[in-house]
Design a protein around this motif. Structure first.
Motif, PDB file in Angstrom:
ATOM      1  N   GLY A 196       0.772  -1.238   0.000  1.00  0.00           N
ATOM      2  CA  GLY A 196       0.000   0.000   0.000  1.00  0.00           C
ATOM      3  C   GLY A 196       0.795   1.275   0.000  1.00  0.00           C
ATOM      4  N   ILE A 197       2.110   1.197  -0.190  1.00  0.00           N
ATOM      5  CA  ILE A 197       2.946   2.388  -0.164  1.00  0.00           C
ATOM      6  C   ILE A 197       3.015   3.005  -1.558  1.00  0.00           C
ATOM      7  N   ASP A 198       2.732   4.299  -1.639  1.00  0.00           N
ATOM      8  CA  ASP A 198       2.932   5.044  -2.877  1.00  0.00           C
ATOM      9  C   ASP A 198       4.420   5.360  -2.956  1.00  0.00           C
ATOM     10  N   VAL A 199       5.183   4.487  -3.595  1.00  0.00           N
ATOM     11  CA  VAL A 199       6.638   4.543  -3.551  1.00  0.00           C
ATOM     12  C   VAL A 199       7.164   5.862  -4.106  1.00  0.00           C
ATOM     13  N   ALA A 200       6.650   6.288  -5.246  1.00  0.00           N
ATOM     14  CA  ALA A 200       7.143   7.532  -5.857  1.00  0.00           C
ATOM     15  C   ALA A 200       6.904   8.723  -4.931  1.00  0.00           C
ATOM     16  N   ARG A 201       5.753   8.756  -4.299  1.00  0.00           N
ATOM     17  CA  ARG A 201       5.442   9.879  -3.400  1.00  0.00           C
ATOM     18  C   ARG A 201       6.341   9.868  -2.171  1.00  0.00           C
ATOM     19  N   VAL A 202       6.553   8.688  -1.594  1.00  0.00           N
ATOM     20  CA  VAL A 202       7.410   8.578  -0.414  1.00  0.00           C
ATOM     21  C   VAL A 202       8.833   8.989  -0.744  1.00  0.00           C
ATOM     22  N   LYS A 203       9.352   8.531  -1.867  1.00  0.00           N
ATOM     23  CA  LYS A 203      10.718   8.880  -2.255  1.00  0.00           C
ATOM     24  C   LYS A 203      10.844  10.367  -2.573  1.00  0.00           C
ATOM     25  N   SER A 204       9.840  10.931  -3.216  1.00  0.00           N
ATOM     26  CA  SER A 204       9.878  12.356  -3.526  1.00  0.00           C
ATOM     27  C   SER A 204       9.897  13.196  -2.260  1.00  0.00           C
ATOM     28  N   ARG A 205       9.049  12.836  -1.292  1.00  0.00           N
ATOM     29  CA  ARG A 205       9.016  13.589  -0.034  1.00  0.00           C
ATOM     30  C   ARG A 205      10.329  13.441   0.725  1.00  0.00           C
ATOM     31  N   ALA A 206      10.872  12.224   0.754  1.00  0.00           N
ATOM     32  CA  ALA A 206      12.134  12.006   1.460  1.00  0.00           C
ATOM     33  C   ALA A 206      13.256  12.818   0.818  1.00  0.00           C
ATOM     34  N   PHE A 207      13.272  12.857  -0.506  1.00  0.00           N
ATOM     35  CA  PHE A 207      14.300  13.628  -1.198  1.00  0.00           C
ATOM     36  C   PHE A 207      14.157  15.115  -0.894  1.00  0.00           C
ATOM     37  N   THR A 208      12.937  15.624  -0.909  1.00  0.00           N
ATOM     38  CA  THR A 208      12.715  17.041  -0.634  1.00  0.00           C
ATOM     39  C   THR A 208      13.083  17.388   0.799  1.00  0.00           C
ATOM     40  N   LEU A 209      12.664  16.553   1.754  1.00  0.00           N
ATOM     41  CA  LEU A 209      13.009  16.789   3.154  1.00  0.00           C
ATOM     42  C   LEU A 209      14.517  16.730   3.360  1.00  0.00           C
ATOM     43  N   GLY A 210      15.155  15.727   2.728  1.00  0.00           N
ATOM     44  CA  GLY A 210      16.600  15.616   2.864  1.00  0.00           C
ATOM     45  C   GLY A 210      17.319  16.836   2.321  1.00  0.00           C
ATOM     46  N   CYS A 211      16.852  17.355   1.201  1.00  0.00           N
ATOM     47  CA  CYS A 211      17.473  18.549   0.628  1.00  0.00           C
ATOM     48  C   CYS A 211      17.242  19.775   1.502  1.00  0.00           C
ATOM     49  N   ALA A 212      16.135  19.803   2.235  1.00  0.00           N
ATOM     50  CA  ALA A 212      15.890  20.910   3.161  1.00  0.00           C
ATOM     51  C   ALA A 212      16.932  20.913   4.278  1.00  0.00           C
ATOM     52  N   TYR A 213      17.236  19.722   4.831  1.00  0.00           N
ATOM     53  CA  TYR A 213      18.308  19.635   5.838  1.00  0.00           C
ATOM     54  C   TYR A 213      19.637  20.092   5.230  1.00  0.00           C
ATOM     55  N   SER A 214      19.950  19.584   4.034  1.00  0.00           N
ATOM     56  CA  SER A 214      21.221  19.931   3.387  1.00  0.00           C
ATOM     57  C   SER A 214      21.320  21.431   3.142  1.00  0.00           C
ATOM     58  N   ALA A 215      20.210  22.028   2.713  1.00  0.00           N
ATOM     59  CA  ALA A 215      20.215  23.455   2.426  1.00  0.00           C
ATOM     60  C   ALA A 215      20.414  24.293   3.686  1.00  0.00           C
ATOM     61  N   LEU A 216      19.776  23.900   4.780  1.00  0.00           N
ATOM     62  CA  LEU A 216      19.900  24.660   6.025  1.00  0.00           C
ATOM     63  C   LEU A 216      21.346  24.650   6.510  1.00  0.00           C
ATOM     64  N   GLY A 217      21.938  23.469   6.567  1.00  0.00           N
ATOM     65  CA  GLY A 217      23.333  23.411   6.991  1.00  0.00           C
ATOM     66  C   GLY A 217      24.255  24.123   6.017  1.00  0.00           C
ATOM     67  N   GLY A 218      23.955  24.002   4.719  1.00  0.00           N
ATOM     68  CA  GLY A 218      24.815  24.597   3.700  1.00  0.00           C
ATOM     69  C   GLY A 218      24.830  26.105   3.727  1.00  0.00           C
ATOM     70  N   VAL A 219      23.660  26.736   3.866  1.00  0.00           N
ATOM     71  CA  VAL A 219      23.621  28.196   3.826  1.00  0.00           C
ATOM     72  C   VAL A 219      24.293  28.786   5.063  1.00  0.00           C
ATOM     73  N   LEU A 220      24.107  28.147   6.227  1.00  0.00           N
ATOM     74  CA  LEU A 220      24.780  28.649   7.430  1.00  0.00           C
ATOM     75  C   LEU A 220      26.285  28.435   7.334  1.00  0.00           C
ATOM     76  N   LEU A 221      26.697  27.321   6.758  1.00  0.00           N
ATOM     77  CA  LEU A 221      28.117  27.057   6.598  1.00  0.00           C
ATOM     78  C   LEU A 221      28.760  28.070   5.646  1.00  0.00           C
ATOM     79  N   ALA A 222      28.024  28.440   4.604  1.00  0.00           N
ATOM     80  CA  ALA A 222      28.550  29.436   3.653  1.00  0.00           C
ATOM     81  C   ALA A 222      28.771  30.776   4.341  1.00  0.00           C
ATOM     82  N   TYR A 223      27.834  31.209   5.174  1.00  0.00           N
ATOM     83  CA  TYR A 223      27.984  32.490   5.864  1.00  0.00           C
ATOM     84  C   TYR A 223      29.085  32.421   6.922  1.00  0.00           C
ATOM     85  N   PHE A 224      29.237  31.254   7.564  1.00  0.00           N
ATOM     86  CA  PHE A 224      30.284  31.129   8.578  1.00  0.00           C
ATOM     87  C   PHE A 224      31.675  31.174   7.942  1.00  0.00           C
ATOM     88  N   VAL A 225      31.866  30.420   6.861  1.00  0.00           N
ATOM     89  CA  VAL A 225      33.162  30.395   6.189  1.00  0.00           C
ATOM     90  C   VAL A 225      33.424  31.720   5.488  1.00  0.00           C
TER      91      VAL A 225
END
Length: 573
Positions: A196-225
């Protein structure tokens, strides 16, 4: 994850944050500046850990989503004079939108093509950064001035706070239903769709959420460096991120922190010497692959588990076979569970099946018989929704489901496989609960567990509830797979060669299980080559040969049909 385990992991994480990120930890070359970099890099790696470690999507271009928000925020501030906080917020929003679009494009591609697609995106971001120096700073990078306004201690506090919040949110995210869903998708996308898992939807959400974490750490790291350069978004940095996640432990909560901390510390100890950088990476990653495939996080978890379980009795399985399970909707006596009308499937010029029609009643075990290549599996895939027919229609409970995707049919159709598709490192109960997560998504966690234990108890599998699937025999895994397919009393149950590989005792157990399902008025379609077992449990069926029906009716009469014996049974005899 139980409440006690959740608290234990949370406390461990907080201690790790305070100790490993502390400049007073006592490690050589460990400074507040390095601790700040490790903390922010760990936040970015959490995103890749969610995408790769938890969901199994190998993203070779994740560094693009770490550098992109830094470039966007810097350009907004430098060229459009947008205030810093507003620029950071807009950059994060824009990066998440881009990630969602990229995910929608590549998420349906098989693993290697997804990896290559994200790799291509990293090349594009790096290429754009180099191609427009007047906007992005080109090869020299885009320089920030705003970050220098904060002191080192302020950055250290901001980094620790961001890491703690990111870790807490990550812990809350990868629990219970969502954690099981990601594990099933990671292990077997076909089985995930069937439960019953909508695989494409689950993977899309996981990818988007993961990129949100990456973006948050990345933008702060850019300003710090204070600068972001094209190499920050490139392929080499992406591969380093994959390596750090593997070193820390893919899918482990503390894996990103451990991987980032060890690699950055080793690099610093080496004095930032370029001639040692590749060597250090190579030694660390080879050691992980050869001696610690679960990473440092896996090693620590194993040690913690041994300490926590020392002196304790093994968990007892409570027999809940008499407890009521979830409310079940069963078919009306005598009703039609499945109707197949003129179904055909063509693969190019090959007719896999042609003009197949039959009905299955509630409480009936219906057999599909035929030699290998007769089209039985193709027909199963069409009924369950894994494939669309070239012609004809499929009705379940009188409803036309011909065009419905597989995950939408899961509540009404349960399916097992010839080789049981269970997640090895989940318990038997958790594997069963994975179906309830999607056919009864609003049921509380305790209710799902109670329903799963009740089902296993009724089918004589209660003693296996707390055993991991990897510890079960092949026959036990098959019986659990069938029990999972039957959870929620679907109108129709599709069993693909359930008797293969079972012992005589397990065959008797399977026969009893099918009898219980018949009493629940479930329509059962069975593909089976064990003629003795088939004659024992099935009342009627059809015989397929070359994709067409050559016989139908009671099992005994079909087995005596000369055409059937010539096409199939004669070969066995």
């Amino acid at each position: 994850m139980s409440g006690r385990l959740f608290v234990r992991v949370l406390v461990t994480g907080l201690v790790a944050v305070l100790c490993a990120a502390s400049p007073y930890f006592g490690l050589p070359a460990w400074t507040p500046s390095l601790a700040t970099v490790v903390a922010l890099l760990s936040v970015s790696l959490m995103g890749l850990n969610l995408i790769f470690g938890n969901t199994g999507m190998l993203a070779f271009g994740q560094a693009a989503f770490v550098a992109l928000p830094g470039y966007l925020a810097g350009m907004l501030s430098l060229h459009l004079h947008v205030p810093t906080l507003a620029a950071i917020a807009l950059a994060l929003i824009a990066t998440v939108i881009v990630a969602n679009l990229v995910g929608r494009i590549f998420i349906r591609l098989p693993g290697i093509f997804f990896a290559v697609g994200t790799l291509g995106f990293a090349f594009v971001v790096e290429g754009l950064a180099r191609a427009f120096p007047s906007v992005t700073g080109g090869a020299s990078g885009l320089v920030f001035s705003e970050g220098t306004q904060l002191s080192g201690d302020a950055w250290y506090a901001l980094a620790l706070g961001t890491l703690a919040l990111a870790l807490a949110s990550y812990l809350g995210l990868v629990r219970h239903r969502y954690a099981r869903t990601l594990r099933v998708v990671h292990h077997d996308e076909l089985a995930a769709a069937v439960v019953g898992i909508d695989v494409a939807r689950v993977k899309s959400r996981a990818f988007t959420l993961g990129c949100a974490y990456s973006a948050l750490g990345g933008v702060l790291l850019a300003y710090f460096v204070g600068v972001v350069v094209p190499e920050n978004s490139g392929v080499n940095r992406s591969l380093e991120m994959v390596g750090m996640v593997m070193l820390g432990g893919p899918g482990r909560v503390l894996g990103p922190l451990l991987g980032a901390g060890l690699v950055q510390w080793m690099f610093t100890v080496a004095g930032f010497a370029k001639q040692y950088e590749v060597l250090l990476y190579g030694v660390a990653f080879l050691g992980t692959v050869l001696f610690a495939r679960e990473g440092l996080g896996g090693l620590l978890q194993a040690v913690w588990h041994r300490i926590g379980s020392a002196g304790k009795l093994p968990p007892q399985v409570v027999d809940r076979s008499s407890e009521p399970a979830m409310p079940l909707t069963v078919g009306a006596p005598g009703g039609v569970a499945l109707r197949v009308e003129g179904v055909a499937k063509r693969f190019g010029g090959v007719h896999a099946i042609d003009d197949v029609s039959f009905e299955v009643q509630h409480g009936e075990v219906f057999a599909l018989v035929g030699p290998n290549g007769a089209g039985k599996t193709t027909l199963f895939n069409i009924i369950s929704g894994l494939e669309m027919p070239s012609a004809g229609r499929v009705f379940v409970e009188g409803q036309d489901v011909t065009s419905a995707p597989v995950h939408e049919r899961a509540a009404g159709i349960g399916r097992s496989f010839q080789v049981a598709r269970l997640v090895p490192d989940l318990t038997t109960a958790e594997n069963v609960m994975a179906r309830l997560d999607h056919i009864a998504p609003h049921m509380p966690e305790a209710g799902k567990r109670a329903a799963a234990l009740a089902l296993l108890g009724r089918f004589g599998l209660g003693e296996l509830a707390n055993s991991r699937a990897a510890q079960l025999s092949a026959g036990q895994r098959k019986l659990v797979d069938i029990a999972r397919a039957a959870l929620g009393s679907p109108s129709l149950l599709l069993l693909d060669e359930p008797a293969v590989g079972l012992t005589e005792v397990e065959l008797d157990q399977l026969a009893g299980l099918l009898d219980k399902l018949k009493q629940q008025r479930c329509g059962i379609v069975l593909v089976e080559h064990n003629i003795g077992f088939l004659s024992r449990v099935a009342a009627s069926g059809v015989v397929l040969h070359g994709g067409i029906v050559i016989a139908r009716g009671p099992i005994g009469a079909m087995l005596q049909d000369e055409a059937v014996r010539n096409a199939y049974l004669g070969a066995i005899e």
